[in-house]
Design a protein around this motif. Structure first.
Motif, PDB file in Angstrom:
ATOM      1  N   GLU A  58      53.323  51.406  11.235  1.00 44.03           N
ATOM      2  CA  GLU A  58      52.446  50.285  10.918  1.00 44.03           C
ATOM      3  C   GLU A  58      53.161  49.259  10.045  1.00 44.03           C
ATOM      4  OE1 GLU A  58      47.818  49.507   9.564  1.00 44.03           O
ATOM      5  OE2 GLU A  58      48.781  51.422   9.101  1.00 44.03           O
ATOM      6  N   MET A  59      54.156  49.696   9.304  1.00 44.31           N
ATOM      7  CA  MET A  59      54.935  48.769   8.484  1.00 44.31           C
ATOM      8  C   MET A  59      55.582  47.679   9.341  1.00 44.31           C
ATOM      9  SD  MET A  59      56.737  51.484   5.844  1.00 44.31           S
ATOM     10  CE  MET A  59      57.680  50.218   4.977  1.00 44.31           C
ATOM     11  N   ASP A  60      55.864  47.984  10.610  1.00 42.73           N
ATOM     12  CA  ASP A  60      56.464  46.986  11.489  1.00 42.73           C
ATOM     13  C   ASP A  60      55.522  45.816  11.751  1.00 42.73           C
ATOM     14  OD1 ASP A  60      59.167  47.580  12.246  1.00 42.73           O
ATOM     15  OD2 ASP A  60      58.426  49.382  13.223  1.00 42.73           O
ATOM     16  N   LEU A  61      54.229  46.037  11.576  1.00 44.75           N
ATOM     17  CA  LEU A  61      53.269  44.955  11.762  1.00 44.75           C
ATOM     18  C   LEU A  61      53.103  44.124  10.496  1.00 44.75           C
ATOM     19  CD1 LEU A  61      50.495  46.866  13.761  1.00 44.75           C
ATOM     20  CD2 LEU A  61      52.340  45.444  14.665  1.00 44.75           C
ATOM     21  N   ASP A  62      53.564  44.649   9.372  1.00 40.97           N
ATOM     22  CA  ASP A  62      53.434  43.955   8.100  1.00 40.97           C
ATOM     23  C   ASP A  62      54.644  43.088   7.772  1.00 40.97           C
ATOM     24  OD1 ASP A  62      50.946  45.147   7.620  1.00 40.97           O
ATOM     25  OD2 ASP A  62      51.896  46.926   6.744  1.00 40.97           O
ATOM     26  N   GLN A  63      55.825  43.522   8.207  1.00 39.75           N
ATOM     27  CA  GLN A  63      57.020  42.728   7.952  1.00 39.75           C
ATOM     28  C   GLN A  63      58.068  42.987   9.014  1.00 39.75           C
ATOM     29  OE1 GLN A  63      57.961  45.325   4.144  1.00 39.75           O
ATOM     30  NE2 GLN A  63      59.676  43.967   4.549  1.00 39.75           N
ATOM     31  N   ALA A  64      58.836  41.937   9.292  1.00 38.90           N
ATOM     32  CA  ALA A  64      59.876  42.020  10.309  1.00 38.90           C
ATOM     33  C   ALA A  64      61.264  41.859   9.713  1.00 38.90           C
ATOM     34  CB  ALA A  64      59.652  40.953  11.384  1.00 38.90           C
ATOM     35  N   ARG A  65      61.330  41.599   8.397  1.00 37.01           N
ATOM     36  CA  ARG A  65      62.610  41.461   7.708  1.00 37.01           C
ATOM     37  C   ARG A  65      62.495  42.095   6.328  1.00 37.01           C
ATOM     38  NH1 ARG A  65      64.328  35.250   9.479  1.00 37.01           N
ATOM     39  NH2 ARG A  65      63.776  35.516  11.680  1.00 37.01           N
ATOM     40  N   TYR A  66      63.647  42.457   5.771  1.00 36.08           N
ATOM     41  CA  TYR A  66      63.663  43.183   4.502  1.00 36.08           C
ATOM     42  C   TYR A  66      64.619  42.499   3.535  1.00 36.08           C
ATOM     43  CZ  TYR A  66      61.123  46.637   7.156  1.00 36.08           C
ATOM     44  OH  TYR A  66      60.173  47.247   7.916  1.00 36.08           O
ATOM     45  N   LEU A  67      64.147  42.306   2.304  1.00 39.28           N
ATOM     46  CA  LEU A  67      64.911  41.565   1.314  1.00 39.28           C
ATOM     47  C   LEU A  67      66.224  42.251   0.979  1.00 39.28           C
ATOM     48  CD1 LEU A  67      65.123  39.217  -0.689  1.00 39.28           C
ATOM     49  CD2 LEU A  67      63.879  40.627  -2.346  1.00 39.28           C
ATOM     50  N   ASP A  68      66.179  43.582   0.786  1.00 37.60           N
ATOM     51  CA  ASP A  68      67.373  44.319   0.397  1.00 37.60           C
ATOM     52  C   ASP A  68      67.283  45.749   0.919  1.00 37.60           C
ATOM     53  OD1 ASP A  68      65.496  45.513  -1.294  1.00 37.60           O
ATOM     54  OD2 ASP A  68      66.121  44.334  -3.030  1.00 37.60           O
ATOM     55  N   TYR A  69      68.323  46.526   0.682  1.00 37.19           N
ATOM     56  CA  TYR A  69      68.354  47.881   1.229  1.00 37.19           C
ATOM     57  C   TYR A  69      67.268  48.782   0.664  1.00 37.19           C
ATOM     58  CZ  TYR A  69      69.936  52.418   2.764  1.00 37.19           C
ATOM     59  OH  TYR A  69      69.981  53.671   3.316  1.00 37.19           O
ATOM     60  N   PRO A  70      66.948  48.738  -0.639  1.00 40.94           N
ATOM     61  CA  PRO A  70      65.842  49.574  -1.129  1.00 40.94           C
ATOM     62  C   PRO A  70      64.528  49.312  -0.384  1.00 40.94           C
ATOM     63  CG  PRO A  70      67.143  48.809  -2.982  1.00 40.94           C
ATOM     64  CD  PRO A  70      67.669  48.081  -1.768  1.00 40.94           C
ATOM     65  N   ASN A  71      64.270  48.046  -0.025  1.00 42.45           N
ATOM     66  CA  ASN A  71      63.068  47.747   0.752  1.00 42.45           C
ATOM     67  C   ASN A  71      63.160  48.318   2.159  1.00 42.45           C
ATOM     68  OD1 ASN A  71      60.911  45.774  -0.474  1.00 42.45           O
ATOM     69  ND2 ASN A  71      62.880  45.143  -1.324  1.00 42.45           N
ATOM     70  N   LEU A  72      64.317  48.156   2.791  1.00 47.59           N
ATOM     71  CA  LEU A  72      64.512  48.716   4.128  1.00 47.59           C
ATOM     72  C   LEU A  72      64.386  50.228   4.089  1.00 47.59           C
ATOM     73  CD1 LEU A  72      65.344  48.495   7.124  1.00 47.59           C
ATOM     74  CD2 LEU A  72      67.726  48.649   6.367  1.00 47.59           C
ATOM     75  N   ARG A  73      64.899  50.845   3.031  1.00 44.89           N
ATOM     76  CA  ARG A  73      64.906  52.303   2.975  1.00 44.89           C
ATOM     77  C   ARG A  73      63.488  52.877   2.949  1.00 44.89           C
ATOM     78  NH1 ARG A  73      67.105  56.822  -1.050  1.00 44.89           N
ATOM     79  NH2 ARG A  73      67.249  58.458   0.526  1.00 44.89           N
ATOM     80  N   ARG A  74      62.543  52.150   2.372  1.00 46.36           N
ATOM     81  CA  ARG A  74      61.165  52.639   2.389  1.00 46.36           C
ATOM     82  C   ARG A  74      60.667  52.795   3.825  1.00 46.36           C
ATOM     83  NH1 ARG A  74      60.732  49.906  -2.671  1.00 46.36           N
ATOM     84  NH2 ARG A  74      60.326  47.873  -1.745  1.00 46.36           N
ATOM     85  N   TYR A  75      61.043  51.842   4.672  1.00 40.88           N
ATOM     86  CA  TYR A  75      60.687  51.933   6.088  1.00 40.88           C
ATOM     87  C   TYR A  75      61.447  53.073   6.760  1.00 40.88           C
ATOM     88  CZ  TYR A  75      60.705  50.782  11.065  1.00 40.88           C
ATOM     89  OH  TYR A  75      60.629  50.851  12.438  1.00 40.88           O
ATOM     90  N   VAL A  76      62.725  53.170   6.485  1.00 39.22           N
ATOM     91  CA  VAL A  76      63.568  54.204   7.088  1.00 39.22           C
ATOM     92  C   VAL A  76      63.074  55.600   6.702  1.00 39.22           C
ATOM     93  CG1 VAL A  76      65.893  55.168   7.053  1.00 39.22           C
ATOM     94  CG2 VAL A  76      65.589  52.718   7.305  1.00 39.22           C
ATOM     95  N   GLN A  77      62.662  55.759   5.462  1.00 35.09           N
ATOM     96  CA  GLN A  77      62.123  57.045   5.025  1.00 35.09           C
ATOM     97  C   GLN A  77      60.804  57.354   5.725  1.00 35.09           C
ATOM     98  OE1 GLN A  77      62.066  56.100   0.802  1.00 35.09           O
ATOM     99  NE2 GLN A  77      63.709  57.565   0.389  1.00 35.09           N
ATOM    100  N   ALA A  78      59.936  56.346   5.808  1.00 31.62           N
ATOM    101  CA  ALA A  78      58.601  56.560   6.376  1.00 31.62           C
ATOM    102  C   ALA A  78      58.650  56.920   7.853  1.00 31.62           C
ATOM    103  CB  ALA A  78      57.740  55.310   6.168  1.00 31.62           C
TER     104      ALA A  78
END
Length: 274
Positions: free
Chosen positions: A105-125
């Protein structure tokens, strides 16, 4: 078409990487693993192949209800029926299945990530949750898998992001952190318009190294007593590493094409990973 055939066609058709990875597992575990991969594919298609976010949310809401129906013994979708048939304890895995859905569902909330810690939250989920589900399906000690399975799942998703860089960009999604693109002087328009440059090559070399390092360290962390039981995840990791090597040899030409391994090479790599 029965639910086993549906799951096979959805997630692991002959010749696919998933097909060869699942085939490394004991025969008794393969239907459950195929069903889990099919569920992931259903979620992925819902958020990544639906252009209207409102429609995507409606479909995810339907899946939320279907997961609840699965937990209560009233599944209707072929994938949910397969999970009902093969999951030894649906109730215990229900929270993880919900978490996986929430990750997508995170893919519907954002399509880009400011930095790696933000991306990692998606990668973990998404990646971490899914690999944990897969690992528990075959583990000798299911309660202990998350500490090593989640990092492996994250690494697999990082590798997938490298492979799908061009395809994702064409669908409006960029999983390369914004600050890293700025560091290497690459813009979103460069990715969307398939513009290759020395700067893009250096950026992809950086992204590929991170994914490769994560894969190698997470594979090394799989306990010796679990390695035989986790042949599917280990085969996936071996295939991902080989594909990253292929992308590197091809000069990171991932914007206009999806670089892939041949079926016979996939078979050999997955078999060797055993």
């Amino acid at each position: 078409m029965n639910f086993d055939e549906y799951c096979q066609q959805k997630a692991a058709p002959p010749g696919s990487s998933t097909y060869y990875a699942v085939r490394q597992a004991p025969a008794a575990r393969q239907p459950l693993l195929t069903a889990l991969f099919a569920l992931r594919r259903e979620f992925e298609e819902t958020v990544k192949e639906t252009s209207d976010p409102a429609i995507g949310r409606t479909k995810l809401a339907w899946w939320q209800k279907e997961l609840a129906a699965l937990a209560s013994g009233n599944a209707s979708h072929p994938v949910a029926k397969a999970l009902a048939a093969y999951l030894p304890d649906v109730q215990s895995e229900y929270p993880a299945l919900q978490a996986l859905l929430a990750g997508f569902e995170m893919d519907l909330d954002q399509a880009r990530y400011l930095d790696y810690p933000n991306l990692r939250r998606y990668v973990q989920a998404v990646g971490g949750t899914f690999a944990t589900l897969v690992a528990r399906a075959s583990a000798k000690e299911p309660a202990q898998v998350e500490s090593w399975a989640a990092p492996l799942g994250e690494a697999l998703l990082l590798a997938q992001c490298v492979v799908e860089t061009g395809n994702d960009a064409r669908h409006g999604r960029i999983y390369v952190p914004i600050d890293e693109m700025q560091r290497f002087n690459v813009t979103a328009a460069n990715l969307i318009n398939r513009h290759y440059s020395d700067a893009f090559t250096e950026l992809m070399r950086f992204e590929t190294k991170r994914a490769r390092d994560a894969l190698q360290s997470s594979v090394a962390a799989v306990p010796a007593g679990e390695r035989r039981a986790q042949r599917t995840l280990l085969a996936q990791a071996a295939l991902a590493l080989a594909l990253l090597d292929e992308i590197e040899r091809d000069g990171y030409q991932v914007l206009h094409q999806r670089i892939a391994l041949t079926p016979i090479r996939k078979l050999w790599i997955a078999w060797r990973a055993r």
